[in-house]
Design a protein around this motif. Structure first.
Motif, PDB file in Angstrom:
ATOM      1  N   ARG A 122       7.337  16.181  -4.559  1.00  0.00           N
ATOM      2  CA  ARG A 122       7.354  14.718  -4.628  1.00  0.00           C
ATOM      3  C   ARG A 122       6.368  14.085  -3.645  1.00  0.00           C
ATOM      4  NH1 ARG A 122      12.275  11.894  -5.525  1.00  0.00           N
ATOM      5  NH2 ARG A 122      13.333  13.829  -4.911  1.00  0.00           N
ATOM      6  N   SER A 123       6.304  14.632  -2.416  1.00  0.00           N
ATOM      7  CA  SER A 123       5.463  14.021  -1.384  1.00  0.00           C
ATOM      8  C   SER A 123       3.983  14.188  -1.675  1.00  0.00           C
ATOM      9  CB  SER A 123       5.796  14.611  -0.009  1.00  0.00           C
ATOM     10  OG  SER A 123       5.580  16.009   0.011  1.00  0.00           O
ATOM     11  N   ILE A 124       3.640  15.039  -2.628  1.00  0.00           N
ATOM     12  CA  ILE A 124       2.241  15.198  -3.030  1.00  0.00           C
ATOM     13  C   ILE A 124       1.927  14.370  -4.268  1.00  0.00           C
ATOM     14  CG2 ILE A 124       0.573  16.861  -3.989  1.00  0.00           C
ATOM     15  CD1 ILE A 124       1.818  18.966  -2.144  1.00  0.00           C
ATOM     16  N   ILE A 125       2.771  14.453  -5.290  1.00  0.00           N
ATOM     17  CA  ILE A 125       2.423  13.874  -6.588  1.00  0.00           C
ATOM     18  C   ILE A 125       3.111  12.544  -6.857  1.00  0.00           C
ATOM     19  CG2 ILE A 125       4.252  14.911  -7.995  1.00  0.00           C
ATOM     20  CD1 ILE A 125       0.480  14.834  -8.878  1.00  0.00           C
ATOM     21  N   GLY A 126       4.172  12.212  -6.100  1.00  0.00           N
ATOM     22  CA  GLY A 126       4.956  11.024  -6.427  1.00  0.00           C
ATOM     23  C   GLY A 126       4.160   9.740  -6.446  1.00  0.00           C
ATOM     24  N   THR A 127       3.501   9.412  -5.349  1.00  0.00           N
ATOM     25  CA  THR A 127       2.770   8.152  -5.245  1.00  0.00           C
ATOM     26  C   THR A 127       1.473   8.181  -6.024  1.00  0.00           C
ATOM     27  OG1 THR A 127       3.735   7.957  -3.035  1.00  0.00           O
ATOM     28  CG2 THR A 127       2.011   6.404  -3.582  1.00  0.00           C
ATOM     29  N   ALA A 128       1.046   9.358  -6.476  1.00  0.00           N
ATOM     30  CA  ALA A 128      -0.167   9.450  -7.296  1.00  0.00           C
ATOM     31  C   ALA A 128       0.041   8.882  -8.687  1.00  0.00           C
ATOM     32  CB  ALA A 128      -0.620  10.909  -7.398  1.00  0.00           C
ATOM     33  N   PRO A 163       0.799  -1.233   0.000  1.00  0.00           N
ATOM     34  CA  PRO A 163       0.000   0.000   0.000  1.00  0.00           C
ATOM     35  C   PRO A 163       0.827   1.277   0.000  1.00  0.00           C
ATOM     36  CG  PRO A 163      -0.885  -1.582   1.576  1.00  0.00           C
ATOM     37  CD  PRO A 163       0.426  -2.122   1.108  1.00  0.00           C
ATOM     38  N   ALA A 164       2.040   1.238   0.558  1.00  0.00           N
ATOM     39  CA  ALA A 164       2.862   2.447   0.627  1.00  0.00           C
ATOM     40  C   ALA A 164       3.345   2.897  -0.744  1.00  0.00           C
ATOM     41  CB  ALA A 164       4.059   2.203   1.540  1.00  0.00           C
ATOM     42  N   LEU A 165       3.337   1.997  -1.726  1.00  0.00           N
ATOM     43  CA  LEU A 165       3.912   2.299  -3.030  1.00  0.00           C
ATOM     44  C   LEU A 165       2.878   2.643  -4.096  1.00  0.00           C
ATOM     45  CD1 LEU A 165       6.629  -0.515  -3.333  1.00  0.00           C
ATOM     46  CD2 LEU A 165       6.764   1.691  -2.158  1.00  0.00           C
ATOM     47  N   TRP A 166       1.623   2.372  -3.832  1.00  0.00           N
ATOM     48  CA  TRP A 166       0.605   2.521  -4.871  1.00  0.00           C
ATOM     49  C   TRP A 166      -0.409   3.580  -4.457  1.00  0.00           C
ATOM     50  CZ3 TRP A 166       1.276  -0.363  -9.301  1.00  0.00           C
ATOM     51  CH2 TRP A 166       2.238  -1.385  -9.221  1.00  0.00           C
ATOM     52  N   SER A 167      -0.936   4.279  -5.430  1.00  0.00           N
ATOM     53  CA  SER A 167      -1.954   5.279  -5.117  1.00  0.00           C
ATOM     54  C   SER A 167      -3.175   4.610  -4.512  1.00  0.00           C
ATOM     55  CB  SER A 167      -2.341   6.069  -6.371  1.00  0.00           C
ATOM     56  OG  SER A 167      -3.042   5.260  -7.296  1.00  0.00           O
ATOM     57  N   ARG A 168      -3.932   5.378  -3.771  1.00  0.00           N
ATOM     58  CA  ARG A 168      -4.949   4.781  -2.909  1.00  0.00           C
ATOM     59  C   ARG A 168      -6.126   4.162  -3.637  1.00  0.00           C
ATOM     60  NH1 ARG A 168      -5.428  10.243   0.423  1.00  0.00           N
ATOM     61  NH2 ARG A 168      -3.267   9.606   0.527  1.00  0.00           N
ATOM     62  N   THR A 169      -6.294   4.391  -4.928  1.00  0.00           N
ATOM     63  CA  THR A 169      -7.405   3.753  -5.642  1.00  0.00           C
ATOM     64  C   THR A 169      -6.968   2.523  -6.418  1.00  0.00           C
ATOM     65  OG1 THR A 169      -7.210   4.986  -7.732  1.00  0.00           O
ATOM     66  CG2 THR A 169      -8.450   6.041  -5.942  1.00  0.00           C
ATOM     67  N   ALA A 209       3.564  -2.661 -14.416  1.00  0.00           N
ATOM     68  CA  ALA A 209       3.302  -1.374 -13.772  1.00  0.00           C
ATOM     69  C   ALA A 209       4.430  -1.056 -12.802  1.00  0.00           C
ATOM     70  CB  ALA A 209       1.968  -1.405 -13.026  1.00  0.00           C
ATOM     71  N   VAL A 210       4.975   0.151 -12.909  1.00  0.00           N
ATOM     72  CA  VAL A 210       5.996   0.647 -11.985  1.00  0.00           C
ATOM     73  C   VAL A 210       5.375   1.783 -11.195  1.00  0.00           C
ATOM     74  CG1 VAL A 210       8.250   1.757 -11.774  1.00  0.00           C
ATOM     75  CG2 VAL A 210       7.887  -0.027 -13.496  1.00  0.00           C
ATOM     76  N   PRO A 211       5.216   1.630  -9.877  1.00  0.00           N
ATOM     77  CA  PRO A 211       4.567   2.670  -9.079  1.00  0.00           C
ATOM     78  C   PRO A 211       5.518   3.794  -8.705  1.00  0.00           C
ATOM     79  CG  PRO A 211       5.141   0.836  -7.664  1.00  0.00           C
ATOM     80  CD  PRO A 211       5.553   0.449  -9.055  1.00  0.00           C
ATOM     81  N   VAL A 212       4.962   4.837  -8.153  1.00  0.00           N
ATOM     82  CA  VAL A 212       5.676   5.985  -7.590  1.00  0.00           C
ATOM     83  C   VAL A 212       6.468   6.726  -8.675  1.00  0.00           C
ATOM     84  CG1 VAL A 212       6.819   6.793  -5.489  1.00  0.00           C
ATOM     85  CG2 VAL A 212       6.055   4.436  -5.600  1.00  0.00           C
ATOM     86  N   THR A 247      -6.547  -2.031 -11.420  1.00  0.00           N
ATOM     87  CA  THR A 247      -7.394  -0.901 -11.789  1.00  0.00           C
ATOM     88  C   THR A 247      -6.892   0.324 -11.039  1.00  0.00           C
ATOM     89  OG1 THR A 247      -9.030  -1.181 -10.013  1.00  0.00           O
ATOM     90  CG2 THR A 247      -9.374  -2.437 -12.040  1.00  0.00           C
ATOM     91  N   VAL A 248      -6.974   1.467 -11.687  1.00  0.00           N
ATOM     92  CA  VAL A 248      -6.575   2.742 -11.091  1.00  0.00           C
ATOM     93  C   VAL A 248      -7.726   3.715 -11.312  1.00  0.00           C
ATOM     94  CG1 VAL A 248      -4.786   4.510 -10.946  1.00  0.00           C
ATOM     95  CG2 VAL A 248      -4.234   2.273 -11.913  1.00  0.00           C
ATOM     96  N   GLY A 249      -8.207   4.294 -10.222  1.00  0.00           N
ATOM     97  CA  GLY A 249      -9.325   5.208 -10.359  1.00  0.00           C
ATOM     98  C   GLY A 249     -10.542   4.565 -10.990  1.00  0.00           C
ATOM     99  N   GLY A 250     -10.662   3.252 -10.807  1.00  0.00           N
ATOM    100  CA  GLY A 250     -11.800   2.528 -11.369  1.00  0.00           C
ATOM    101  C   GLY A 250     -11.635   2.143 -12.824  1.00  0.00           C
ATOM    102  N   VAL A 251     -10.457   2.332 -13.415  1.00  0.00           N
ATOM    103  CA  VAL A 251     -10.205   2.001 -14.816  1.00  0.00           C
ATOM    104  C   VAL A 251      -9.148   0.904 -14.872  1.00  0.00           C
ATOM    105  CG1 VAL A 251      -9.570   2.891 -17.088  1.00  0.00           C
ATOM    106  CG2 VAL A 251     -10.644   4.418 -15.412  1.00  0.00           C
ATOM    107  N   THR A 252      -9.383  -0.156 -15.634  1.00  0.00           N
ATOM    108  CA  THR A 252      -8.412  -1.235 -15.724  1.00  0.00           C
ATOM    109  C   THR A 252      -7.206  -0.811 -16.552  1.00  0.00           C
ATOM    110  OG1 THR A 252      -9.329  -2.239 -17.731  1.00  0.00           O
ATOM    111  CG2 THR A 252     -10.277  -2.933 -15.620  1.00  0.00           C
ATOM    112  N   VAL A 253      -6.059  -1.373 -16.200  1.00  0.00           N
ATOM    113  CA  VAL A 253      -4.855  -1.042 -16.956  1.00  0.00           C
ATOM    114  C   VAL A 253      -4.950  -1.538 -18.391  1.00  0.00           C
ATOM    115  CG1 VAL A 253      -3.357  -0.921 -14.939  1.00  0.00           C
ATOM    116  CG2 VAL A 253      -3.679  -3.123 -16.101  1.00  0.00           C
ATOM    117  N   GLY A 254      -5.682  -2.629 -18.585  1.00  0.00           N
ATOM    118  CA  GLY A 254      -5.865  -3.120 -19.949  1.00  0.00           C
ATOM    119  C   GLY A 254      -6.605  -2.111 -20.808  1.00  0.00           C
TER     120      GLY A 254
END
Length: 470
Positions: free
Chosen positions: A314-320, A22-28, A414-417, A37-44
């Motif tokens: 970075r602390s605002i937008i990085g993990t987004a 959870p620390a590495l991925w955005s909250r959705t 997928a590469v987070p952060v 899925t990110v923001g309710g949208v699948t990566v596919g």
């Protein structure tokens, strides 16, 4: 399962190579039928519509994180009888949409070039809410900043005092300015990321600050509002900020003897997690600790607590953000793991992007993680190195991670952060177009920065003739 001897000491073999920290991925970010899925949208769906490589920004996460940082700093300094100003550091990632998100969250914006200024203005941000940085601002940049009414220009050298004063006189304005100083506090990060030790290009020595401020105050067209210091980037604790604040406050108190000093800007640099072993301090704890140090320092010096400004990016937008790639090839390489002749296998997983969309591993030795994004699998984990497609042996996206052993061509990775300092440092190396940036929210996606095509690259080449075969 035993770890691969080629793996770095901090990298443990995961129980599940599909699991998401959870620390590495955005909250959705979630998995649905195996796919991210990110923001309710699948990566596919994202890859099918926009292609890969693709920068994906979780809009809800970015907006919520901006509000959290704002609230933490504001609450901490309200507790000690002052207030905090928060500037979003646009250098981390700036687009018109992101500038609007930050302004709507109540943040000011810090820019450090004419281009970043143009983006903030195009977003409709009030110029009075902008700060302008830079160690070598051009005369044209200074002139434009003054003419549009930028809220504060950070003076970085003695020459800039006269340059800003001349622009202020030319436009009939009184320009608010800060003075960037080096506190001598060296944050414990990569040497190229630490920007407050003395042997570097930014700011002036703290011992020279009083004379510089005297020069600033002698100009009727300049209003001195405070000192500014930035001790580095990717800082996990509060000790560096605390020590820097204590040193700055001593000079701040001396400056009060000759005139008002309403602000103190402590810069940014709050760290985030890029791997599961990173453990940055929560923003609330950082804010409270820094506020306590400022309050104690002011009490000792017998001075009022100033308004304190910060510049997180970075602390605002990085993990987004995350980056989607498509796997092209895989290759097992036998490597000597020790001097005693022991060998081990490292699997190279090559993707369709690389150092042109994320140069931080090559530039700073930065570590990232990766996960197969389009499916889950029960295959045992193997040590991988995710490589880009560029003609450079140092073109590495993820130096070391464990992925399921059946990772294969065609998989989405997928590469987070990657929300900070990836798009903003992107290049056209090997004539690759920079990828698009897509925002996702509530099951919908939209392009917020258009990707570059081969036609875009050719259009800039003066030798290109329309209609010629490419």
């Amino acid at each position: 399962m035993a770890s691969n001897p080629l793996a770095p000491h901090w990298l443990a073999v995961p129980d599940d190579a599909n699991a998401l920290s959870p620390a590495l991925w955005s909250r959705t970010v979630t998995r649905s039928d195996g796919a991210l899925t990110v923001g309710g949208v699948t990566v596919g769906a994202l890859a099918a519509e926009y292609g890969t490589p693709l920068y994906v920004v979780d809009e809800r996460h970015a907006r919520e994180r901006a509000a959290e940082v704002r609230d933490a700093l504001s609450s901490a300094f309200a507790r000690i009888g002052s207030s905090a100003m928060v500037y979003y550091a646009g250098k981390a990632f700036l687009s018109i949409e992101v500038a609007r998100w930050m302004a709507e969250a109540g943040l000011n914006i810090d820019v450090c070039s004419g281009g970043e200024l143009a983006v903030a203005l195009a977003a409709g941000v009030d110029p009075a809410r902008l700060g302008f940085h830079g160690n070598n601002k051009s005369l044209a940049e200074i002139d434009r900043a003054v003419s549009v009414g930028v809220g504060a220009i950070v003076i970085d050298s003695l020459q800039e005092i006269d340059r800003v004063a001349e622009a202020a006189a030319r436009h009939g304005r009184v320009q608010r300015v800060r003075l960037r100083v080096n506190s001598g506090v060296h944050a414990h990060t990569h040497a190229f990321l630490a920007t407050a030790h003395e042997d570097q290009k930014f700011g002036i020595g703290l011992s020279d600050a009083v004379d510089a401020v005297t020069r600033i105050r002698s100009n009727a067209g300049l209003e001195f509002v405070g000192l500014h210091c930035h001790i580095g980037s990717q800082i996990f604790g509060s000790d560096g900020f605390a020590e820097s604040a204590a040193r700055l406050l001593a000079v701040h108190a001396e400056l009060l003897g000759a005139g008002p000093v309403p602000e103190l800007n402590l810069g940014g640099g709050f760290g985030i997690a890029y791997t599961t072993t990173d453990d940055p301090s929560p923003i609330g704890e950082l804010a409270d600790r820094i506020a306590d140090v400022v309050a104690a320092g002011c009490a000792t010096l017998g001075i009022p607590v100033p308004v304190v400004a910060f510049e997180p990016g970075r602390s605002i937008i990085g993990t987004a953000g995350l980056t989607l790639y498509t796997v092209g090839t895989t290759k097992d390489v036998v490597v000597s793991a020790a001097d005693d002749g022991v060998t081990a296998v490292r699997r190279y997983v090559s993707v369709d992007g690389g150092m042109s969309d994320n140069v931080r591993p090559a530039l700073y030795g930065a570590d990232y993680s990766a996960r197969i994004a389009n499916r889950v699998t029960g295959a045992p984990p193997v040590l991988v190195r995710v490589a880009g497609k560029h003609c450079e042996s140092g073109d590495i996206v993820v130096d070391a991670d464990y992925l399921p052993g059946d990772v294969r061509p065609g998989d989405l990775l997928a590469v987070p952060v990657t929300g900070a300092y990836c798009w903003s440092l992107a290049s056209n190396y090997n004539h690759l177009g920079r990828p698009p940036v897509v925002a996702v929210r509530d099951g919908a996606s939209r392009v917020i920065v258009r990707g570059e095509t081969e036609a875009d690259l050719l259009a800039r080449d003066a030798g290109f003739r329309e209609g010629a075969s490419a």
